[in-house]
Each structure stands twice: as structure tokens, then as C-alpha cells.
Design an enzyme around this catalytic site. Structure first.
Site, PDB file in Angstrom:
ATOM      1  N   HIS A 109      -7.798  -5.554   0.251  1.00 29.78           N
ATOM      2  CA  HIS A 109      -6.538  -4.804   0.260  1.00 29.78           C
ATOM      3  C   HIS A 109      -5.624  -5.155   1.443  1.00 29.78           C
ATOM      4  O   HIS A 109      -4.409  -5.264   1.295  1.00 29.78           O
ATOM      5  CB  HIS A 109      -6.868  -3.304   0.265  1.00 29.78           C
ATOM      6  CG  HIS A 109      -5.671  -2.421   0.278  1.00 29.78           C
ATOM      7  ND1 HIS A 109      -4.765  -2.392  -0.761  1.00 29.78           N
ATOM      8  CD2 HIS A 109      -5.212  -1.542   1.211  1.00 29.78           C
ATOM      9  CE1 HIS A 109      -3.807  -1.526  -0.470  1.00 29.78           C
ATOM     10  NE2 HIS A 109      -4.055  -1.006   0.715  1.00 29.78           N
ATOM     11  N   ASP A 154      -8.618  -7.213  -3.995  1.00 35.39           N
ATOM     12  CA  ASP A 154      -8.387  -5.812  -3.607  1.00 35.39           C
ATOM     13  C   ASP A 154      -9.280  -4.890  -4.444  1.00 35.39           C
ATOM     14  O   ASP A 154      -9.172  -4.858  -5.671  1.00 35.39           O
ATOM     15  CB  ASP A 154      -6.906  -5.475  -3.839  1.00 35.39           C
ATOM     16  CG  ASP A 154      -6.484  -4.164  -3.195  1.00 35.39           C
ATOM     17  OD1 ASP A 154      -7.347  -3.288  -2.974  1.00 35.39           O
ATOM     18  OD2 ASP A 154      -5.280  -4.002  -2.933  1.00 35.39           O
ATOM     19  N   SER A 189       0.838  -1.192   0.000  1.00 38.93           N
ATOM     20  CA  SER A 189       0.000   0.000   0.000  1.00 38.93           C
ATOM     21  C   SER A 189       0.883   1.257   0.000  1.00 38.93           C
ATOM     22  O   SER A 189       1.702   1.407  -0.894  1.00 38.93           O
ATOM     23  CB  SER A 189      -0.955  -0.055   1.202  1.00 38.93           C
ATOM     24  OG  SER A 189      -2.006   0.836   1.029  1.00 38.93           O
TER      25      SER A 189
HETATM   26  N1  HSE Z   1      -4.970  -1.044   6.837  1.00 36.81           N
HETATM   27  C1  HSE Z   1      -3.631  -0.650   6.597  1.00 36.81           C
HETATM   28  C2  HSE Z   1      -3.318  -0.485   5.162  1.00 36.81           C
HETATM   29  C3  HSE Z   1      -4.037   0.666   4.511  1.00 36.81           C
HETATM   30  O1  HSE Z   1      -3.541   0.852   3.237  1.00 36.81           O
HETATM   31  C4  HSE Z   1      -3.288   0.574   7.401  1.00 36.81           C
HETATM   32  O2  HSE Z   1      -4.143   1.085   8.107  1.00 36.81           O
HETATM   33  O3  HSE Z   1      -2.131   0.978   7.356  1.00 36.81           O
END
Ligand code: HSE
Ligand code: ACO
Length: 354
Positions: free
Chosen positions: A329, A296, A140
Site C-alpha cells: 500500500h 496492495d 490512500s
Molecule cells: N503510511 C501512510 C499511508 C497510510 O495509508 C501514512 O501513514 O499516512
């Protein structure tokens, strides 16, 4: 956990950091954790870049990926993770005290870009004696940093694994970020970003996390897990779940930092100022493994395959793998066994050990 026996927590203070915008930050703190030992030539380092609300404690949140004899084997690699610039878990961010005023930066904290984060990490690594990165990896927002690394410092990076990420943030991701940003800024307690010392925009921030959580999970997961089940208070279980996650983030994270990082993600475009995407990707000399997640809906699998195709089109030595998961994701944080297997087989392949 055995890996933690070799864990070192540290913080470096850099007297001055000039940002992409030209703004200057002074006495910038970079908090980090390392696992394992750096070799004499400084070439066995692995940089793990964390996601939006992550932190430097990578061996905890990527337990099963990092550790002795794990994919990121701390008996062989010197693994480092640092809290990003603009973060709120040890590194300088909007909640930090501005040394020039003695008050939290709040609304005066400058715009930070993914490139700024990478430049700060580069300075930190140099201070730690790292001469090249064997691997830079992240999911991410961590993946945005990883690919930025490969473009910005081509001679420093040998291998790169962005997971569920992007070369240029998509319109869909910008759209969700916009909704989350509005949730925070429409809370009167946001006060333009100058709320430190008070409760802050707790309602708006919790709403932002609810929106985020919807994008981080899949239809199938929510349907299987919650369906139309109701909680004792008569609301749907999914509502209760989102409320829980909203409150949980409010308790552990800073809203100003959250917005700072959303802005950094929105601005992410490795082609910016480099003659466009293809020209930027052509600068990469690292071998890249691009990883997608089939379920995702934020950084879709189709987008991930397009990122891989763009790398291939630019002549980058690259390959593609996909995590199969119902989790959406966040699978890169949840499906740690599968993630570890993908990373391990890539490293074995490029190191010629299989
Ligand atoms: N859920 C993760 C990934 C979000 O892209 C976060 O809060 O960092
Ligand atoms: C794992 C770590 O160490 S995270 C620490 C570092 N942080 C990061 O890296 C940030 C990114 N991390 C994350 O986004 C998450 O922690 C993830 C993706 C890794 C894991 O997600 P989780 O939140 O643990 O998974 P999940 O979606 O199953 O939610 C579980 C939580 O929802 C709660 N929950 C489940 N169903 C319901 C319901 N119907 N109503 C209310 N709450 C519910 C559970 O009690 C649990 O609460 P807890 O986390 O306070 O124990």
C-alpha cells in the site's frame, strides 16, 4: 531542494465551520503549504491531499513528484497541500484548544468526515484565489478526499487522480481500523480521549501503528527484508522493525487525531445521501485517472479496478494505471519515480501535449 525556494507556509483561521453532523467548530485553523505561482485566472492549481499521518509538506514527502519540471511542475502549477481537519500538524484537531473552554477538545471533538475535510479545503482554496482545480490528487486517505472532491464540487475540478483508495471504504479497511482503534482505546491512558497534558496512550498507539504497518507492506517485502532473521535482543527483526515504527509514530503524531481520521475514513462513502454510488459518480465531470498498486493488500488491486469500472459504468471519462511494486500500500509514497511517471503521462495526455 529547489522547490522549497518557492515554498510558502501559511495558516488560515476560519471563524466558523459547520460540519456534516451539524456540529459547529469555531476559529478553525487550516495549515497549508504552496509551491509555485497562481495564475491570473486562478486556474492552474493542483491540490495534493495527504494520507493518514501525512502533513502539508507535500514537496518533502512527495519529493520527486512535486517540483520544477517534475510531474507536478511547480513552474507551471500552483501546488497546494493542507493538513486535514482533524489532523495534528497545524490544522484544528482533537489536540487543539477549544476557544470556548480554553482546554484541548479531547473527547469533545466532533465527528469529522472526509466531506468536512473537502469543504474546508474548498474554503481555503477560495481564500487563496483559486477559481478551479486543474487537478486534485492523493493516495490512500488522500484519494478518498480526491474522489470526494470530484463528486462534491464537480464544476471546480477538471482532473482527479485517486491512488490506492476507495469510493466507499471496504469492510477490510474498516476491520483494520477497528483493530487499531481498539488498541488505542484499550490503553488505560487513553482516558476516553482526554489525556492531553499527560503521556497519553503510548502503548496502545504504538500497537495501532504496528497493525497499520503490517497492512501497508507486502508478504514479499517482509519476507525478503526480514525473513526469520533475529535482532541482537533475540526477537525477530520484523518485531524490531514494527516496534521502531510504533515508537516513531508515537513521537510524531497524536493518538486522538489518529482515531478521528480513522473514523472519517470508515464513514467515507461518496454515495451517502446522494442516491447511492452510481448516482454520485454520475455527477463527476472531471477526467479521472484511478491508480492501483499490484501488491496492495489493504486497498487491493482488484478493488481499484472495480472502482475504475464503477466510474466507467457511470459514464465518467476515466482511465486506470497500476504501480508495480513489492512495497504494498505505501508504494505511492515510496515508488515516487513510478508514481511521477504515471501522473506526468496522464497530464500530458489530457493537456494534449503528447
Ligand atoms: N503510511 C501512510 C499511508 C497510510 O495509508 C501514512 O501513514 O499516512
Ligand atoms: C518521507 C517523509 O518525509 S514522511 C513525512 C510525512 N509523513 C507522511 O507522509 C506519512 C507517511 N509516511 C510513511 O508512512 C513513511 O514515511 C513512508 C512510507 C513514506 C516511508 O517509509 P519508511 O518508514 O521510511 O520506510 P521503511 O519501511 O523502509 O522503514 C525505515 C525505518 O525502519 C527502520 N528499520 C528498518 N529495519 C529495522 C529493524 N530490523 N529494526 C528496527 N528498525 C528498522 C529504519 O532504520 C528506518 O528508520 P527511520 O525511519 O527512523 O530512519
Amino acid at each position: 531542494m529547489k522547490v522549497l525556494e518557492k515554498c510558502r507556509t501559511g495558516k488560515r483561521v476560519l471563524p466558523e465551520v459547520v460540519l456534516e453532523s451539524g456540529a459547529v467548530l469555531r476559529e478553525v485553523e487550516a495549515a497549508y503549504e504552496t509551491y509555485g505561482e497562481l495564475n491570473e485566472t486562478g486556474t492552474n492549481a493542483v491540490l495534493v491531499c495527504h494520507a493518514l499521518t501525512g502533513d502539508a509538506q507535500a514537496a518533502a514527502w512527495w519529493n520527486g513528484v512535486i517540483g520544477p519540471k517534475q510531474a507536478l511542475d511547480t513552474e507551471r502549477y500552483f501546488v497546494i497541500c493542507s493538513n486535514v481537519l482533524g489532523g495534528c500538524v497545524g490544522s484544528t484537531g482533537p489536540q487543539s484548544v477549544n476557544p470556548e473552554t480554553g482546554r484541548p477538545y479531547g473527547s469533545s471533538f466532533p465527528v469529522v468526515t472526509i466531506r468536512d475535510m473537502v469543504h474546508l479545503q474548498h474554503r481555503l482554496l477560495q481564500e487563496l484565489g483559486v477559481s478551479e482545480l486543474h487537478l486534485v490528487i492523493g493516495g490512500s486517505m488522500g484519494g478518498l478526499q480526491a474522489i470526494e472532491w470530484a463528486v462534491t464540487y464537480p464544476s471546480f475540478v477538471r482532473h482527479c487522480i485517486p491512488i490506492a483508495s476507495a469510493q466507499q471504504l471496504s469492510a477490510l479497511a474498516i476491520a483494520y481500523n477497528d483493530a487499531m482503534r481498539s488498541a488505542v482505546t484499550n490503553d488505560p491512558a487513553w482516558n476516553g480521549g482526554d489525556y492531553y497534558g499527560g503521556a497519553g496512550p503510548v502503548q496502545g498507539f504504538a500497537l495501532a501503528r504496528k497493525i497499520g504497518m503490517i497492512t501497508y507492506r507486502s508478504f514479499e517485502l517482509f519476507q525478503d527484508r526480514f525473513g526469520r532473521e533475529t535482532a541482537p535482543n533475540g526477537t525477530f527483526q520484523i518485531q524490531s522493525y514494527l516496534a521502531h515504527h510504533g515508537q516513531k509514530l508515537v513521537n510524531r503524531f497524536d493518538a486522538g487525531s489518529y482515531l478521528c481520521l480513522l473514523n472519517a475514513m470508515d464513514g467515507h462513502d461518496v454515495g451517502r445521501g446522494r442516491g447511492g454510488l452510481q448516482a454520485a459518480l454520475r455527477q463527476i465531470t472531471a477526467r479521472v485517472l484511478w491508480v492501483g498498486i499490484d501488491s496492495d493488500r489493504l486497498y487491493t488491486a482488484a478493488e481499484q479496478r472495480a472502482c475504475y469500472e464503477a466510474l466507467k459504468g457511470a459514464g465518467v471519462k476515466c482511465s486506470y494505471a497500476e504501480i508495480q511494486s513489492v512495497h504494498g500500500h505505501d508504494a505511492f509514497l515510496i515508488e515516487r519515480e513510478q508514481t511521477a511517471e504515471i501522473v506526468k503521462s496522464f497530464l500530458q495526455r489530457v493537456e494534449g501535449t503528447v
